[in-house]
Design an enzyme around this catalytic site. Structure first.
Site, PDB file in Angstrom:
ATOM      1  N   SER A  21      19.625 -19.287 -15.763  1.00 43.35           N
ATOM      2  CA  SER A  21      19.758 -20.411 -16.706  1.00 43.35           C
ATOM      3  C   SER A  21      21.209 -20.667 -17.087  1.00 43.35           C
ATOM      4  O   SER A  21      21.529 -21.745 -17.564  1.00 43.35           O
ATOM      5  CB  SER A  21      18.899 -20.177 -17.943  1.00 43.35           C
TER       6      SER A  21
ATOM      7  N   THR B  35      16.983 -16.267 -20.080  1.00 42.21           N
ATOM      8  CA  THR B  35      17.130 -16.106 -21.527  1.00 42.21           C
ATOM      9  C   THR B  35      18.444 -16.669 -22.068  1.00 42.21           C
ATOM     10  O   THR B  35      18.546 -16.977 -23.249  1.00 42.21           O
ATOM     11  CB  THR B  35      17.037 -14.617 -21.919  1.00 42.21           C
ATOM     12  N   ASP B  36      19.452 -16.799 -21.196  1.00 42.82           N
ATOM     13  CA  ASP B  36      20.783 -17.150 -21.704  1.00 42.82           C
ATOM     14  C   ASP B  36      20.842 -18.522 -22.374  1.00 42.82           C
ATOM     15  O   ASP B  36      21.583 -18.715 -23.333  1.00 42.82           O
ATOM     16  CB  ASP B  36      21.823 -17.098 -20.571  1.00 42.82           C
TER      17      ASP B  36
ATOM     18  N   THR C 168      15.914 -14.099 -15.273  1.00 44.61           N
ATOM     19  CA  THR C 168      15.723 -12.672 -14.989  1.00 44.61           C
ATOM     20  C   THR C 168      14.265 -12.339 -14.698  1.00 44.61           C
ATOM     21  O   THR C 168      13.967 -11.466 -13.888  1.00 44.61           O
ATOM     22  CB  THR C 168      16.244 -11.835 -16.175  1.00 44.61           C
TER      23      THR C 168
END
Ligand code: ASP
Length: 324
Positions: free
Chosen positions: A53, A86-87, A12
């Site tokens: 990710s 971030t995932d 992101t």
């Protein structure tokens, strides 16, 4: 002047909103144009990937690990920053930490809001991450995840909010450092278990996570074994409990040489072998390992790295976990 190597991978922090959703688009150099950098730091950039990710495969992991090795082979590089979605940042940063024995820090960061959001959080996170990677307080602290003014050791860090800019925490452990008003404040110095001998080219073997839920049977467990899993992680109930049917499957898997690691589906606290009747005490008696407070996703990485790099994975996992 210390050189910090920025490895940009997408996420992101590098995304813009479009008609069909958000897409990673920006290069590392573009990210830096929006970011306040310390005067006494030089940043060199490598673009590793430009994807979200959640779409990572072992190929991207291998490429990132090669870039990290290249950066660490350069004595001019004082630290590394990885921008990442971030995932899956909690598992990728943890995997990198397992093989990282160098004193120089590797700092992961990202964003919850896109680059073109008027209140984007990426520039401040990146600025903090670069300052941290260049700071002496970050040396010998292994791999850190820096987000919203807090830096966490990779071990134990979790994404705890889907969208909030305070997206990460290390439940029960807390941050290792704060980055606040231009200052780096060390808080805790977590122990660093010795690095495992994994290399960029070590294949990550198949290790599946089996979720426990009310009435769960062995269908998923059996399917994972049939797919060739060399290790299994239970996302177990509570403090590490399964049920009588899963217990028998665990007993058989361990007897067949497949390591089983018990973690919890609860996001905070350690697992412990406490209950009989398919609970944790029964699983321990059947030969399962217990993952302390590692999430199932981090437990999966530890087990996979141990299988990939050492002859006795169960002993490697137990020894690694024995370092608090
Ligand atoms: N939500 C994700 C992010 O924050 C997407 C990804 O993991 O790339 O970056």
């Amino acid at each position: 002047m210390p050189e910090i190597r920025l490895l940009a991978t997408g996420g992101t922090i590098a995304s813009r909103a479009g008609a069909n959703g958000r897409y990673a688009a920006a290069t590392g150099a573009e990210l830096l144009t929006n970011t306040a950098l310390p005067d006494d730091v030089r940043v060199s950039v490598r673009d590793v990937a430009t994807i979200a990710s959640f779409a990572w495969r072992s190929e991207e992991l291998r490429t990132l690990r090669r870039h990290i090795d290249q950066a660490l082979a350069d004595p001019e590089v004082a630290g590394i920053v990885v921008t990442h979605g971030t995932d899956t940042m909690e598992e990728v940063s943890f995997l990198i930490s397992l093989g990282h024995g160098d004193p120089r820090p590797i700092v992961f960061t990202g964003a919850q809001r896109t680059l073109d959001d008027p209140a984007a959080d990426g520039p401040a996170n990146l600025s903090d991450a670069v300052a941290l990677a260049a700071h002496p307080a970050a040396r010998e602290r292994g791999v850190l995840l820096c987000f919203d003014g807090h830096a966490y050791a990779a071990r134990g860090v979790r994404k705890v909010d889907t969208l909030s800019t305070h997206g990460f925490d290390a439940p029960g452990r807390g941050p290792a450092l704060r980055v606040a008003a231009g200052r780096i404040i060390p808080l805790t110095a977590p122990a660093r278990p010795p690095a495992l001998p994994i290399t960029a080219d070590s294949a990550i073997p198949r290790v599946d996570v089996i979720p426990l839920y009310l009435g769960a049977d062995t269908t998923l467990f059996d399917a994972a074994l049939a797919a060739g899993a060399r290790g299994l992680v239970l996302a177990a109930f509570g403090a590490g409990n399964a049920n009588p049917e899963i217990l028998e499957a665990v007993r058989q898997a361990v007897a067949d040489g497949v390591a089983v690691l018990v973690c919890s589906r609860v996001h905070s606290g350690p697992v412990a072998p406490l209950y009989g009747g398919g609970g944790g005490a029964s699983l321990a008696e059947a030969g399962a390992l217990f993952g302390v407070d590692l999430s199932p996703w981090q437990g999966r990485m530890l087990l996979a790295a141990a299988i990939a790099s050492t002859p006795d994975a169960a002993k490697t996992v137990a020894d690694w976990l024995a370092v608090p």
